[in-house]
Enzyme design. Sequence first.
Site, PDB file in Angstrom:
ATOM      1  CG  LEU A 169      29.339   6.195  -1.800  1.00  0.00           C
ATOM      2  CD1 LEU A 169      29.066   7.149  -0.653  1.00  0.00           C
ATOM      3  CD2 LEU A 169      30.706   6.490  -2.423  1.00  0.00           C
TER       4      LEU A 169
ATOM      5  CG  ASN B 197      29.619  -5.167 -13.477  1.00  0.00           C
ATOM      6  OD1 ASN B 197      29.248  -4.469 -12.536  1.00  0.00           O
ATOM      7  ND2 ASN B 197      30.874  -5.571 -13.616  1.00  0.00           N
TER       8      ASN B 197
ATOM      9  CE1 TYR C 216      30.592   6.227 -13.055  1.00  0.00           C
ATOM     10  CE2 TYR C 216      29.542   7.369 -11.223  1.00  0.00           C
ATOM     11  CZ  TYR C 216      29.869   6.193 -11.871  1.00  0.00           C
ATOM     12  OH  TYR C 216      29.458   4.981 -11.352  1.00  0.00           O
TER      13      TYR C 216
ATOM     14  CG  ASP D  99      38.618  -2.154 -23.641  1.00  0.00           C
ATOM     15  OD1 ASP D  99      37.482  -1.750 -23.345  1.00  0.00           O
ATOM     16  OD2 ASP D  99      39.658  -1.496 -23.439  1.00  0.00           O
TER      17      ASP D  99
HETATM   18  C1  8X3 Z   1      29.081   4.939  -7.848  1.00  0.00           C
HETATM   19  C2  8X3 Z   1      28.334   5.685  -6.821  1.00  0.00           C
HETATM   20  O1  8X3 Z   1      28.060   7.829  -5.491  1.00  0.00           O
HETATM   21  O2  8X3 Z   1      30.326   7.198  -6.125  1.00  0.00           O
HETATM   22  O3  8X3 Z   1      28.400   4.856  -9.048  1.00  0.00           O
HETATM   23  O4  8X3 Z   1      28.824   8.041  -7.782  1.00  0.00           O
HETATM   24  S1  8X3 Z   1      28.922   7.253  -6.561  1.00  0.00           S
END
Ligand code: 8X3
Length: 251
Positions: A182, A84, A150, A57
Amino acid sequence: MKPIALVTGASSGIGKAIAKQIADHYHLIICGRRTSRLEALSKELNNKTQTLIGSFDVRDQSAVSHFIDTLPDEWQNISILINNAGNAHGMSYIHEGDIQDWDAMIDINVKGLLYVSRAVIPKMIKKQHGHIINLGSIAGTDVYPRGNVYNASKFAVDALTKGMRMDLNTHGIKVSEIKPGLVKTEFSEVRFKGDLEKAKETYLGYHPLQAQDIAECIAFMLSRPKHVNIGDMIVLPLAQASSTLLNKQQK
Ligand code: 8X3
């Protein structure tokens, strides 16, 4: 002898697609937590390249450094590092956020990337050669409502990429970042904690990117001549104009 590439988060999604995409040109150290999936991938790549499984991990700093410091001699010479591993956990207003989700995103997306990089980069410095590709996100240039932590973790990846490129500038090491929009993977299942309906909804009404699309862009980055470093690449589905503008009525 092919050069060696280490890919984190290789057991699924974009990481797995990257491993498959570059297997003709690299020996692969495929890393992740889910050993059985890595074993299946190793088997799948068997006729293309040699693989070594890294079962750890990225949050576990001592496991990361132990694995990389004790690599068998023939696997020491890492030329490519694809950072990644990463995920979104939850999507809540800042005042309602789950502290464990926050910790997970910062621990995996930021600290995990740092732990792996810290262990691998000295090997590249020794050779004065290497290429690091960090998986950022459109979420790391464009904040969106309820993306908060995030977003912050991917902004951190962006800052670390730029910082790495500066610090490694005199060492012949390329540092790149790719920022997907996305992409249809298990990403939303993880974000919505197994709520499959919500996860499915994320990708309805338009044609999302596939993991393979990102893997192909990474293969392009890796295949540039020695003097060319692609610093940054934003890759979106046609229907997505920004983090907050998505055409869900795509024809
Ligand atoms: C993933 C793209 O737009 O869902 O990192 O944040 S989004």
